[in-house]
Design an enzyme around this catalytic site. Structure first.
Site, PDB file in Angstrom:
ATOM      1  N   GLY A  13      23.105  -5.981  19.639  1.00 55.60           N
ATOM      2  CA  GLY A  13      22.392  -4.947  18.883  1.00 55.60           C
ATOM      3  C   GLY A  13      20.984  -4.743  19.415  1.00 55.60           C
ATOM      4  O   GLY A  13      20.634  -5.224  20.507  1.00 55.60           O
ATOM      5  N   ALA A  14      20.165  -4.057  18.611  1.00 52.77           N
ATOM      6  CA  ALA A  14      18.824  -3.680  19.069  1.00 52.77           C
ATOM      7  C   ALA A  14      17.972  -4.901  19.406  1.00 52.77           C
ATOM      8  O   ALA A  14      17.275  -4.912  20.426  1.00 52.77           O
ATOM      9  CB  ALA A  14      18.150  -2.833  17.993  1.00 52.77           C
ATOM     10  N   GLY A  16      19.050  -8.162  20.004  1.00 54.64           N
ATOM     11  CA  GLY A  16      19.673  -8.951  21.081  1.00 54.64           C
ATOM     12  C   GLY A  16      19.374  -8.336  22.445  1.00 54.64           C
ATOM     13  O   GLY A  16      18.961  -9.026  23.381  1.00 54.64           O
ATOM     14  N   LYS A 182       8.598 -12.444   5.276  1.00 53.04           N
ATOM     15  CA  LYS A 182       9.468 -11.367   5.783  1.00 53.04           C
ATOM     16  C   LYS A 182      10.467 -10.951   4.709  1.00 53.04           C
ATOM     17  O   LYS A 182      10.762  -9.767   4.534  1.00 53.04           O
ATOM     18  CB  LYS A 182      10.183 -11.834   7.059  1.00 53.04           C
ATOM     19  CG  LYS A 182      11.049 -10.788   7.743  1.00 53.04           C
ATOM     20  CD  LYS A 182      10.242  -9.649   8.336  1.00 53.04           C
ATOM     21  CE  LYS A 182      11.068  -8.491   8.844  1.00 53.04           C
ATOM     22  NZ  LYS A 182      11.682  -8.621  10.116  1.00 53.04           N
ATOM     23  N   ASN A 186      10.989  -7.270   3.162  1.00 48.47           N
ATOM     24  CA  ASN A 186      12.310  -6.643   3.115  1.00 48.47           C
ATOM     25  C   ASN A 186      12.718  -6.270   1.681  1.00 48.47           C
ATOM     26  O   ASN A 186      13.330  -5.220   1.467  1.00 48.47           O
ATOM     27  CB  ASN A 186      13.375  -7.561   3.740  1.00 48.47           C
ATOM     28  CG  ASN A 186      13.269  -7.651   5.252  1.00 48.47           C
ATOM     29  OD1 ASN A 186      13.393  -8.712   5.824  1.00 48.47           O
ATOM     30  ND2 ASN A 186      13.034  -6.541   5.915  1.00 48.47           N
ATOM     31  N   ASN A 190      13.444  -2.461   2.097  1.00 48.77           N
ATOM     32  CA  ASN A 190      14.812  -2.130   2.508  1.00 48.77           C
ATOM     33  C   ASN A 190      15.664  -1.447   1.432  1.00 48.77           C
ATOM     34  O   ASN A 190      16.188  -0.358   1.682  1.00 48.77           O
ATOM     35  CB  ASN A 190      15.500  -3.372   3.076  1.00 48.77           C
ATOM     36  CG  ASN A 190      14.865  -3.812   4.393  1.00 48.77           C
ATOM     37  OD1 ASN A 190      13.668  -3.671   4.582  1.00 48.77           O
ATOM     38  ND2 ASN A 190      15.651  -4.331   5.305  1.00 48.77           N
ATOM     39  N   ASN A 200      10.526   4.766   6.072  1.00 47.72           N
ATOM     40  CA  ASN A 200       9.630   3.767   5.468  1.00 47.72           C
ATOM     41  C   ASN A 200       8.353   4.414   4.943  1.00 47.72           C
ATOM     42  O   ASN A 200       7.833   4.029   3.893  1.00 47.72           O
ATOM     43  CB  ASN A 200       9.277   2.690   6.501  1.00 47.72           C
ATOM     44  CG  ASN A 200      10.466   1.820   6.856  1.00 47.72           C
ATOM     45  OD1 ASN A 200      11.531   1.946   6.253  1.00 47.72           O
ATOM     46  ND2 ASN A 200      10.306   0.941   7.833  1.00 47.72           N
ATOM     47  N   SER A 252      16.431  -1.121   8.532  1.00 43.57           N
ATOM     48  CA  SER A 252      17.767  -1.548   8.946  1.00 43.57           C
ATOM     49  C   SER A 252      18.784  -1.313   7.826  1.00 43.57           C
ATOM     50  O   SER A 252      19.918  -0.892   8.083  1.00 43.57           O
ATOM     51  CB  SER A 252      17.743  -3.023   9.344  1.00 43.57           C
ATOM     52  OG  SER A 252      17.157  -3.789   8.318  1.00 43.57           O
ATOM     53  N   GLU A 264      22.392  -6.472   4.666  1.00 45.86           N
ATOM     54  CA  GLU A 264      21.932  -7.864   4.539  1.00 45.86           C
ATOM     55  C   GLU A 264      21.468  -8.174   3.113  1.00 45.86           C
ATOM     56  O   GLU A 264      20.783  -9.171   2.891  1.00 45.86           O
ATOM     57  CB  GLU A 264      20.787  -8.111   5.542  1.00 45.86           C
ATOM     58  CG  GLU A 264      21.257  -8.004   6.984  1.00 45.86           C
ATOM     59  CD  GLU A 264      20.156  -8.209   8.030  1.00 45.86           C
ATOM     60  OE1 GLU A 264      20.306  -9.085   8.885  1.00 45.86           O
ATOM     61  OE2 GLU A 264      19.161  -7.467   7.991  1.00 45.86           O
TER      62      GLU A 264
END
Ligand code: PAF
Length: 299
Positions: A13-14, A16, A182, A186, A190, A200, A252, A264
Site C-alpha cells: 500500500g501507500a 509500504g 496518534k 485518529n 477519521n 480533513n 484513510s 481500522e
C-alpha cells in the site's frame, strides 16, 4: 548486527511502497511482499518535489529470508492474518516492525510470535497510491519507533538506516505515549471525515470542532485513569495542526468507507472503548461514531 541485510516490507500500500522506494533510494536492498498476481519488479515514486523515479525492486508473494527485519505496513485488521500466513517463514530472532494506525495489534502479534522482537512505529508521512506500485508522497512527517517487548530493546541501531531513507525517524523508549497520541488524532479525524465523506480540512468548521472537543473530553477521562498525562488544550491544538497540515487530504478511514474496504475502527475507537469499558467510563460520542462506522462498513 546485520551483514547483508534486505528490508522485507509486508504490504504494497501507500506506506509500504513509500518505505520501499525511500530505502531503495538510499542504496538499501528491499524485498516487498504483495498478495497481487502479475507483480512488476519496480516501484514508481513521485517525491514531494514532483520528481518521478522508477526503482527496480524485488517483489513477490513470499518473504525473502528468515533473518532480516520485517516492516509490516498492512492496515491494522490485516496484521495478524498476514503474519499467520508467513509464520512458517519467520524465525524467532527476526525483528518485526509494526506500522499502522490504531492500537491492539502488537498484543496479538506477541501472542502469535512470543519470542520475536516487536517494534511499534507510528508515522506522520503521507502518500497516495495512484495505481498499484505507483505512489505519490503527499506529506513529510516524523516517525517514531520504540520497543514493544524486552527482546526489541537492542534494535535502536536500525534507526540510522531508516532515518537516512525517510528522515525525521526517532527511537522512543516510551512509544506507548506516541501511539496514544496518534490514536487520539485518529479518533478526532477519521470517523467524522469518513461518516460525512469530507476532507480533513472541513473538520475545522464549528460544528465538527464541537464534536472533536467532546471526543477529546471523553477520551481524557480514560487517559487520566490509565495515568497517561496529556494536556487537553495542547491535544486539541495538535489535532487542529494535523487538520490544517492535511486539509486537502481524505483520511484513510474516509477512503476505506468510500472504496467499501474494512476500516481500522476496531483498533481506533474500538481500542479506546475496550479500555473505557474496563474502567466503567461512559464515552457516548466515541461509541456513537464507532457504531456508525460499523454500520457503514456492513453496507
Ligand atoms: O489515517 C489517516 O488518514 C492519518 O493518520 C491522519 C493523521 C488522520 C491524516 O489523514
Amino acid at each position: 548486527m546485520y551483514s547483508n541485510m534486505t528490508w522485507q516490507i509486508i504490504g504494497d500500500g501507500a506506506i509500504g511502497c513509500l518505505w520501499a522506494a525511500n530505502l531503495l533510494n538510499c542504496g538499501q536492498q528491499v524485498h516487498l511482499v504483495s498478495r497481487k498476481n502479475n507483480i512488476p519488479q519496480r516501484i514508481n515514486y513521485t517525491n514531494l518535489q514532483g520528481e518521478e523515479q522508477c526503482y527496480p525492486c524485488s517483489i513477490s508473494q513470499c518473504l525473502s529470508d528468515t533473518s532480516s527485519p520485517l516492516i509490516v505496513c498492512v492496515k491494522a485488521p490485516q496484521v495478524l492474518q498476514a503474519l499467520k500466513q508467513y509464520r512458517s517463514q519467520i524465525s524467532e530472532q527476526q525483528v518485526i516492525i509494526l506500522m499502522h494506525n490504531g492500537m491492539g495489534c502488537a498484543e496479538q502479534v506477541a501472542q502469535l510470535l512470543p519470542q520475536n522482537p516487536i517494534i511499534c512505529a507510528t508515522t506522520a508521512n503521507a502518500s497516495l497510491l495512484s495505481a498499484p506500485f505507483n505512489i505519490v508522497q503527499t506529506g513529510l512527517g516524523v516517525t517514531y519507533f520504540g520497543p514493544f517487548n524486552c527482546a526489541s530493546r537492542n534494535f535502536a541501531s536500525l534507526l540510522a538506516t531508516l532515518n537516512q531513507a525517510l528522515g525525521n525517524c526517532h527511537w522512543c523508549e516510551d512509544i506507548e505515549k506516541k501511539l496514544w497520541l496518534k490514536l487520539l488524532i485518529n479518533i478526532a479525524i477519521n470517523p467524522l471525515s469518513a461518516i460525512f465523506q469530507i476532507s480533513n480540512g472541513e473538520l475545522s468548521k464549528a460544528v465538527f470542532q464541537d464534536q472533536i472537543k467532546q471526543l477529546i473530553k471523553e477520551a481524557m477521562q480514560v487517559l487520566k485513569r490509565l495515568d497517561l498525562k496529556f494536556d487537553e488544550q495542547l491535544l486539541l491544538s495538535t489535532i487542529n495542526g494535523v487538520i490544517d497540515a492535511t486539509s486537502n487530504n481524505y483520511s484513510s478511514m474516509n477512503r476505506d468507507i468510500f472504496y467499501k474496504r474494512p476500516t481500522e475502527i476496531e483498533y481506533i475507537n474500538g481500542y479506546l472503548l475496550k479500555k473505557a469499558q474496563q474502567l466503567n467510563i461512559e464515552t457516548p460520542l466515541i461509541r456513537k461514531l464507532y457504531n456508525e462506522i460499523i454500520a457503514l462498513e456492513s453496507h
